[in-house]
Design an enzyme around this catalytic site. Structure first.
Site, PDB file in Angstrom:
ATOM      1  CB  CYS A 126      -7.369  10.162  -4.286  1.00 18.64           C
ATOM      2  SG  CYS A 126      -8.156   9.912  -5.776  1.00 18.64           S
TER       3      CYS A 126
ATOM      4  CB  CYS B  15     -10.053  13.951  -6.656  1.00 19.65           C
ATOM      5  SG  CYS B  15     -10.218  12.857  -5.226  1.00 19.65           S
TER       6      CYS B  15
ATOM      7  CB  CYS C 120     -11.287   8.201  -4.019  1.00 22.55           C
ATOM      8  SG  CYS C 120     -11.214   9.831  -3.529  1.00 22.55           S
TER       9      CYS C 120
ATOM     10  CB  CYS D  23     -13.038  11.298  -7.682  1.00 20.27           C
ATOM     11  SG  CYS D  23     -11.304  10.071  -7.390  1.00 20.27           S
TER      12      CYS D  23
ATOM     13  CB  CYS E  38      -4.297  -4.886  -1.000  1.00 21.00           C
ATOM     14  SG  CYS E  38      -3.155  -5.304  -2.123  1.00 21.00           S
TER      15      CYS E  38
END
Length: 143
Positions: free
Chosen positions: A58, A61, A104, A107, A129
């Site tokens: 991510c 984070c 995510c 976060c 995607c």
């Protein structure tokens, strides 16, 4: 430039920040996509055509989300994966039921969407995607 990755365990904690704190660490485009659920332009992402060995984390984070071994070329114009690292993402159904929003798990940053049942020859018949701008790639160096 890619960095070296060592661990592939998803974060177990919850990352919470105020918008002003997110704006301080994200580019304007990353903020628009990750925090405001935007979508980057098709075919313009940094990782769409990258197939090096590594981990996609991510961008907000740094939680590891996808292994490069699950990435495939779907031709959709965004990075596509057929599976995530267990526990790394959350899926939320969208109206109509065909797509699931993916975020995510640590976060709540918007990553993109999962589409199921398109017939790709993958282990899951899913296409995650994902917006490139939501990701940070770390190369796994061979030892």
């Amino acid at each position: 430039m890619p960095t070296s990755a060592t661990a592939v365990a998803p974060s177990t904690g919850s990352v919470q920040k105020k918008d002003q704190d997110w704006r301080a660490i994200l580019s304007p485009e990353q903020f628009r996509v990750l925090r405001e659920k935007g979508t980057e332009n098709r075919g313009k992402g940094e990782y769409t055509k990258l197939f090096d060995d590594g981990i996609y984390s991510c961008a907000g984070c740094a939680t590891p989300l996808y292994k490069s071994t699950t990435k495939f070329d779907s031709g959709c114009g965004w990075p596509s994966f057929f599976d995530a690292i267990p526990g790394a993402i959350k899926q939320t159904p969208e109206a109509g039921g065909r797509r699931m929003e993916i975020t995510c798990a640590a976060c709540d940053g918007h990553l993109g969407h999962v589409v199921k049942g398109e017939g790709f020859p993958t282990a899951t018949d899913e296409r995650h995607c994902v917006n490139s701008v939501s990701l940070k790639f770390s190369e796994i160096s061979s030892q």
